[in-house]
Design a protein around this motif. Sequence first.
Motif, PDB file in Angstrom:
ATOM      1  N   TRP A 499       0.831  -1.203   0.000  1.00 39.52           N
ATOM      2  CA  TRP A 499       0.000   0.000   0.000  1.00 39.52           C
ATOM      3  C   TRP A 499       0.873   1.263   0.000  1.00 39.52           C
ATOM      4  O   TRP A 499       0.556   2.253  -0.635  1.00 39.52           O
ATOM      5  N   HIS A 500       1.991   1.194   0.686  1.00 40.68           N
ATOM      6  CA  HIS A 500       2.934   2.316   0.698  1.00 40.68           C
ATOM      7  C   HIS A 500       3.584   2.481  -0.676  1.00 40.68           C
ATOM      8  O   HIS A 500       3.772   3.608  -1.158  1.00 40.68           O
ATOM      9  N   ASP A 501       3.911   1.367  -1.329  1.00 40.02           N
ATOM     10  CA  ASP A 501       4.472   1.426  -2.686  1.00 40.02           C
ATOM     11  C   ASP A 501       3.492   2.088  -3.648  1.00 40.02           C
ATOM     12  O   ASP A 501       3.891   2.852  -4.536  1.00 40.02           O
ATOM     13  N   ALA A 502       2.204   1.777  -3.476  1.00 40.79           N
ATOM     14  CA  ALA A 502       1.186   2.389  -4.327  1.00 40.79           C
ATOM     15  C   ALA A 502       1.171   3.903  -4.138  1.00 40.79           C
ATOM     16  O   ALA A 502       1.059   4.667  -5.105  1.00 40.79           O
ATOM     17  N   LEU A 503       1.291   4.339  -2.887  1.00 43.73           N
ATOM     18  CA  LEU A 503       1.314   5.779  -2.597  1.00 43.73           C
ATOM     19  C   LEU A 503       2.515   6.445  -3.263  1.00 43.73           C
ATOM     20  O   LEU A 503       2.396   7.536  -3.847  1.00 43.73           O
ATOM     21  N   LEU A 504       3.662   5.799  -3.208  1.00 42.30           N
ATOM     22  CA  LEU A 504       4.869   6.382  -3.795  1.00 42.30           C
ATOM     23  C   LEU A 504       4.769   6.445  -5.320  1.00 42.30           C
ATOM     24  O   LEU A 504       5.280   7.379  -5.941  1.00 42.30           O
ATOM     25  N   LYS A 505       4.098   5.469  -5.923  1.00 45.27           N
ATOM     26  CA  LYS A 505       3.988   5.456  -7.381  1.00 45.27           C
ATOM     27  C   LYS A 505       2.916   6.412  -7.883  1.00 45.27           C
ATOM     28  O   LYS A 505       3.074   7.023  -8.944  1.00 45.27           O
ATOM     29  N   PHE A 506       1.829   6.551  -7.120  1.00 45.28           N
ATOM     30  CA  PHE A 506       0.711   7.388  -7.558  1.00 45.28           C
ATOM     31  C   PHE A 506       0.387   8.476  -6.533  1.00 45.28           C
ATOM     32  O   PHE A 506      -0.726   8.527  -5.999  1.00 45.28           O
ATOM     33  N   PRO A 581       4.570   7.458   6.210  1.00 47.27           N
ATOM     34  CA  PRO A 581       4.508   7.913   4.814  1.00 47.27           C
ATOM     35  C   PRO A 581       5.392   9.129   4.581  1.00 47.27           C
ATOM     36  O   PRO A 581       5.315  10.108   5.308  1.00 47.27           O
ATOM     37  N   SER A 582       6.240   9.049   3.545  1.00 56.56           N
ATOM     38  CA  SER A 582       7.130  10.170   3.225  1.00 56.56           C
ATOM     39  C   SER A 582       6.441  11.139   2.275  1.00 56.56           C
ATOM     40  O   SER A 582       6.924  11.424   1.187  1.00 56.56           O
ATOM     41  N   VAL A 583       5.255  11.591   2.674  1.00 48.02           N
ATOM     42  CA  VAL A 583       4.472  12.512   1.851  1.00 48.02           C
ATOM     43  C   VAL A 583       4.081  13.706   2.717  1.00 48.02           C
ATOM     44  O   VAL A 583       3.669  13.543   3.862  1.00 48.02           O
ATOM     45  N   ASN A 584       4.235  14.896   2.179  1.00 44.20           N
ATOM     46  CA  ASN A 584       3.837  16.096   2.906  1.00 44.20           C
ATOM     47  C   ASN A 584       2.362  16.367   2.645  1.00 44.20           C
ATOM     48  O   ASN A 584       2.002  17.105   1.740  1.00 44.20           O
ATOM     49  N   TRP A 585       1.501  15.720   3.420  1.00 46.59           N
ATOM     50  CA  TRP A 585       0.065  15.919   3.243  1.00 46.59           C
ATOM     51  C   TRP A 585      -0.282  17.365   3.566  1.00 46.59           C
ATOM     52  O   TRP A 585       0.195  17.922   4.539  1.00 46.59           O
ATOM     53  N   GLN A 586      -1.110  17.962   2.744  1.00 40.45           N
ATOM     54  CA  GLN A 586      -1.525  19.343   2.952  1.00 40.45           C
ATOM     55  C   GLN A 586      -2.881  19.380   3.636  1.00 40.45           C
ATOM     56  O   GLN A 586      -3.866  18.871   3.130  1.00 40.45           O
ATOM     57  N   SER A 587      -2.921  19.972   4.821  1.00 41.63           N
ATOM     58  CA  SER A 587      -4.181  20.113   5.531  1.00 41.63           C
ATOM     59  C   SER A 587      -4.948  21.300   4.980  1.00 41.63           C
ATOM     60  O   SER A 587      -4.388  22.388   4.824  1.00 41.63           O
ATOM     61  N   PRO A 588      -6.245  21.131   4.650  1.00 41.34           N
ATOM     62  CA  PRO A 588      -7.014  22.255   4.120  1.00 41.34           C
ATOM     63  C   PRO A 588      -7.188  23.345   5.157  1.00 41.34           C
ATOM     64  O   PRO A 588      -7.402  23.071   6.321  1.00 41.34           O
ATOM     65  N   SER A 589      -7.067  24.593   4.725  1.00 39.87           N
ATOM     66  CA  SER A 589      -7.191  25.713   5.659  1.00 39.87           C
ATOM     67  C   SER A 589      -8.632  26.172   5.731  1.00 39.87           C
ATOM     68  O   SER A 589      -9.429  25.893   4.866  1.00 39.87           O
TER      69      SER A 589
END
Length: 589
Positions: A499-506, A581-589
């Motif tokens: 599931w983490h690989d999927a996140l990194l690819k897409f 997860p090595s993703v900078n998720w953006q929190s909506p303001s």
Amino acid sequence: MMQFPVSLKRLVPGSMASNRSAFIVAAMIATTVLSGCQTMKTLQTHVSGGTYNTFDGKLIESAEDRIADPVEVTPFTTLLDQFNVEQDGQQIGFNVRNRMETERAEALKELSARDLELRELQFNSIQELSGEGAKALTSYVYSIVSRLIEQWPHERPEISVAIIRSDNYSASMSANGILRLNTSVLLNADDEDEVAAIIAHELAHALLQHHNADDQQAIEDKSIIVASQFAAGWLAGNSDNAATQNAAKALMISGFGMYRINNSILYPGWKRHQEDEADLLAVDLLFRAGYDWERMTTVLERLDSEQKRVQAEKIAREQEIENSKKQLGEYTNLSDVLNVGLTNVGKDLSGMFDGLSDDHAPASERLLETKLYIQREYMDGDFPPEADTASLQKVVWEGPGFSAIKKSVYGERARILAERGDLEEALDLALKSLDGPTDTDPVARRIAYLARKEQGQKAKALLNLELAHQDPQAGMEIFKLLRDEYAERGRWDDALQTWHDALLKFPEQITAAIYFPERISLLARAGRKSGTIESLKQCQDLNISAYVSALCEEAAKPITSPDTPSETNSNSETAEKVGAPSVNWQSPS
């Protein structure tokens, strides 16, 4: 209270004074009237009896006036950007400034627009042909593109080529300048001139910047709605007079009605106008490039046959569904429930078949228009040159491209058989398409997985998924299937990693709203309390939406509900490594 037929939300706070409101409404209505160029072109086409009757001479000679300009940020679009207009959950128009900022941000990324678009295709399991043979085919197609685009006397956009594995005889041109040519075109074309005709048509869309015209139409639609709804609301809110209230209702209805007329009657005609322009410009490009320009009529004849076939399949499938509903109704007291389900399936299938043919206007009408244009402009000159059959034969059937074509043919036929439920025959074709036991082709490996699983050969089924997962063309479906297979076997680390690989690819497609509920569910089912709580907190801190937060909380219940046992998996170190997860998720303001 007046009921608005569309959702109109102003995106900036505060109210406007009456005089300012009146000025804005007047400005918007005036601009809307002046911006109706697409609608007027459509009406002109309908009245004149065809696009070719709206100009003299060859289209390429006056094409500069037909090139659509891009939508740019103006005071009017800035005003329009303040409103979000929706109908039935679908957004009408778009935010011009936001789109431009997004495009600039995308341009700064390492991946090009082409790579991002191909990633989106992969995500949806639409696969580009790959391998050495595919390179030869792509190079061949690009040589045709270059030969055609050299005939264009104006600014030439950058075009790239992607050959898509598909048995549909079609091609398309994206707003990013990617020519997507289906393998079926190369397989079914009689000669290079026919391939060139299909390419010339799609190339014409890019040369005339038709995607810009679509954007202009979307802005026009939005302005009609915003102007009429805003004016109606302003009138209704500033007077209790019955006549004024009725005028406001009439204004609101007329604006919505104009939008419906544009999209139900005129806009399909505008699309037809685009298709006509592309057909006629394709004839000019073919002529100048030294191809048989009459091959454009051959292409349209094939498309006409294809549209008729699709329509016949649609009718047959709808009849099959109706017959199934009647039979089920006779033999079960659950007929009402089943009928509802089958009706929905019928709608889905109907939409699927419609989608195969709705991208273009009826080919029979376009064919007549093209023949009339050729008769007017080209019948007095030389005969068309002899078509080039040797080049296509050499590349597709004799050269290095043959191996890629063979793989595509076997794979597509196997996919169709698998969809029909004939897994045994599908497996046979899928295995024929593979180049040995280590071939990772995701189409063939997915079919082999389904067949082996049905046969009860679980180990072989999983091996096929693991091989498919390694392929650069693996789509989202492969990742989901492999993740779920690992979870079913209690291999939680492997499921989390997949599931983490999927996140990194897409990363563009798998948002936090998609990623976290699934991840939390895996951790909770594995009995990993600390990982579940940590991921749940991440989901809640992002404040995506109340709905997503509820999904995350529901996924965590095996851990957060009373009497939950402590962690059952001792490999917590691996879980932590996979779980960040090595993703900078953006929190909506």
